[in-house]
Scaffold this active site. Structure first.
Site, short mmCIF file in Angstrom:
data_model
loop_
_atom_site.label_atom_id
_atom_site.label_comp_id
_atom_site.label_asym_id
_atom_site.label_seq_id
_atom_site.Cartn_x
_atom_site.Cartn_y
_atom_site.Cartn_z
N CYS A 93 -7.74 -25.89 15.44
CA CYS A 93 -8.93 -26.73 15.69
C CYS A 93 -8.59 -28.21 15.78
O CYS A 93 -9.31 -28.98 16.41
CB CYS A 93 -9.98 -26.48 14.60
SG CYS A 93 -10.75 -24.86 14.78
N ASP B 177 -2.39 8.43 -2.88
CA ASP B 177 -3.72 9.03 -3.05
C ASP B 177 -4.08 9.78 -1.78
O ASP B 177 -3.42 9.62 -0.76
CB ASP B 177 -4.78 7.96 -3.34
CG ASP B 177 -4.95 6.99 -2.17
OD1 ASP B 177 -3.95 6.74 -1.45
OD2 ASP B 177 -6.06 6.46 -1.98
N CYS C 72 -13.79 -27.20 11.05
CA CYS C 72 -12.54 -26.55 10.61
C CYS C 72 -11.36 -27.51 10.73
O CYS C 72 -11.23 -28.23 11.72
CB CYS C 72 -12.28 -25.30 11.45
SG CYS C 72 -10.77 -24.43 10.99
N GLY D 222 0.65 4.09 1.38
CA GLY D 222 0.76 4.87 2.60
C GLY D 222 -0.13 6.10 2.57
O GLY D 222 -0.22 6.83 3.55
N GLY D 223 -0.79 6.32 1.44
CA GLY D 223 -1.70 7.47 1.35
C GLY D 223 -2.67 7.48 2.51
O GLY D 223 -2.79 8.47 3.24
N HIS E 61 -6.35 -19.79 13.21
CA HIS E 61 -7.73 -20.20 12.90
C HIS E 61 -8.44 -19.17 12.01
O HIS E 61 -9.04 -19.53 10.99
CB HIS E 61 -8.55 -20.43 14.18
CG HIS E 61 -10.00 -20.58 13.87
ND1 HIS E 61 -10.54 -21.76 13.39
CD2 HIS E 61 -11.02 -19.67 13.87
CE1 HIS E 61 -11.83 -21.57 13.12
NE2 HIS E 61 -12.13 -20.32 13.41
N ASP F 258 0.87 -1.17 0.00
CA ASP F 258 0.00 0.00 0.00
C ASP F 258 0.92 1.23 0.00
O ASP F 258 1.99 1.20 0.60
CB ASP F 258 -0.88 -0.04 1.26
CG ASP F 258 -2.06 0.91 1.15
OD1 ASP F 258 -2.13 1.65 0.15
OD2 ASP F 258 -2.90 0.91 2.06
N CYS G 35 -8.10 -26.51 10.58
CA CYS G 35 -6.86 -25.76 10.85
C CYS G 35 -6.07 -26.41 12.00
O CYS G 35 -6.61 -27.21 12.76
CB CYS G 35 -7.15 -24.30 11.14
SG CYS G 35 -7.61 -23.94 12.85
N GLY H 151 -11.09 4.72 -0.45
CA GLY H 151 -12.05 5.61 0.18
C GLY H 151 -13.35 4.93 0.59
O GLY H 151 -14.35 5.60 0.83
N ASP I 97 -7.99 -6.84 1.02
CA ASP I 97 -7.11 -6.92 2.19
C ASP I 97 -7.87 -6.34 3.37
O ASP I 97 -8.72 -5.46 3.18
CB ASP I 97 -5.83 -6.10 1.99
CG ASP I 97 -6.08 -4.62 2.22
OD1 ASP I 97 -6.62 -3.97 1.31
OD2 ASP I 97 -5.79 -4.12 3.32
ZN LIG Z 1 -9.84 -23.71 12.96
#
Ligand SMILES: [Zn+2]
Length: 396
Positions: A309, A147, A304, A95-96, A335, A93, A306, A216, A266
């Site tokens: 989990c 920007d 899940c 930094g604007g 997670h 990014d 992950c 914006g 993001d």
């Molecule tokens: Zn998880």
């Protein structure tokens, strides 16, 4: 390989598309969610852990890295990828937004912006050209133009003048760009005014950037306005380059925007919420600190897969959170990021298999028809709450 964007499949019932972005540091599928690594780290996780949860590209921030440790230092240490031990794509990014939200004593001129560092009060002057140079020095794969991030609400005349300045800065940024530089994306501004959004998009598209971002939004406006901005802006953006909605958002915001043809996202929501003990699950949000989980042996989400989990109970995670243990934000972040990356993967598969609309309807039904597992967090915890878009501050 130089920067390329390829559309692999277009959805029949919406503007959604499945694509692939190629960079010198490998390729990644779109729609994509880039976890935020403002300071050159996605807070609390190692790059190996990011890869394990399915992250293909991350976001860094030129403003923060310019101020500390300094882009020159990073260049001398081998560039950002080497410095942070991440060999996959990085979008920085400009930094604007940070200059306009974090820095003190800001003064905008035609040439750039003078501001005081939020870290040590030192005085800096950044121009659109300098910001391109900083991102070149860092060695990003995708760079953003400088920007002005317009606050919400803002009067029409101010928004018009600011948007016009952002357009002139975009032109200067493009003129500064060299052949071997990172891909350069422009940022559409225009506040919450349809004609200004259209004018901004049209003027920038004429300049032929390698991608277009919508900036914006997520500045505290109602969600309906964020959707309006998408409606006003996306028809003017070229088909054959990536479109990036900056600082967004919740899974439902992302799915909405994917339907408008947005490719990149993001947001600090999954990582910041994780540190606040707020976890995403397949049946709603969970606040792990609640007493009801004190002796709950189940994982956060039984569906899940992950690492967290697979190995830890809600009771243990609640204990770590209440004891303020370092492992707590790490396990929670693993997670939440897994949840986001999995959500993106499911969205990509739905586009590939031509069933995005069904997926969207099922999510919509769920989002509108069922209460979350626990009450929504307060606005102070970064959720924005209710019908408001998430505050832009979460991009920090
Ligand atoms: Zn998880």
């Amino acid at each position: 390989m130089a920067f390329q964007f390829e559309i692999l499949k277009k959805d029949l019932f919406s503007k959604a598309r499945l694509g692939r972005i190629e960079t010198e540091h490998g390729s990644f599928s779109t729609p994509a969610f880039l976890p935020v690594g403002t300071q050159g780290t996605v807070k609390s996780l190692t790059p190996e852990e990011l890869v394990e949860v399915g992250v293909e590209a991350i976001l860094g921030n030129a403003y923060h890295l310019y101020l500390r440790p300094g882009h020159g230092t990073i260049e001398r240490l081998g560039g950002l990828h080497t410095f942070i031990h991440w060999d996959r794509p990085i979008l920085t990014d400009s930094g604007g937004y940070q200059i306009f939200s974090l820095a003190k004593l800001r003064k905008i001129s035609e040439d750039g912006v003078t501001f005081q560092s939020h870290i040590d009060g030192s005085l800096h002057f950044l121009t659109p050209e300098k910001v391109v140079e900083i991102q070149r020095t860092l060695g990003s794969d995708i760079a953003m133009v400088l920007d002005e991030c317009i606050p919400y609400p803002s009067p029409y005349e101010y928004t018009k003048a600011s948007t016009s300045l952002t357009t002139r800065w975009a032109k200067k940024s493009l003129e500064q760009k060299q052949e071997t530089d990172p891909a350069l994306f422009a940022i559409v501004q225009g506040g919450m005014y349809q004609d200004l959004r259209e004018q901004s998009a049209q003027a920038l598209v004429k300049m032929d950037f390698q991608g277009y971002a919508i900036g914006g939004v997520s500045v505290g406006e109602p969600k309906s306005l964020m959707r309006s901005v998408l409606e006003w802006t996306t028809p003017f953006l070229p088909e054959n380059v990536p479109r990036y909605l900056m600082g967004v958002g919740t899974p439902e915001d992302i799915l909405d925007a994917v339907m408008f043809g947005i490719d990149l996202f993001d947001c600090v929501l999954p990582t910041r919420n994780a540190r606040n003990g707020m976890l995403f699950t397949s049946i709603g949000k969970m606040s792990i600190k609640q007493a009801q989980y004190a002796e709950d042996e189940r994982p956060i989400d039984e569906t899940c897969a992950c690492y967290t989990c697979r190995h830890y109970s809600r009771a243990y995670l609640r204990h770590l959170y209440l004891a303020n243990e370092i492992l707590s934000p790490r396990l929670n972040t693993i997670h939440n990021l897994y949840y986001y990356m999995n959500f993106i993967k499911i969205t990509q598969e739905a586009i590939r298999e031509g069933r995005l609309l069904d997926f969207y309807k099922s999510r919509g039904l769920y989002f509108n028809g069922r209460p979350p597992l626990s009450p929504s967090p307060s606005r102070g915890e970064g959720e924005g709450g209710g019908d408001k878009a998430i505050s832009c501050a979460i991009r920090l």
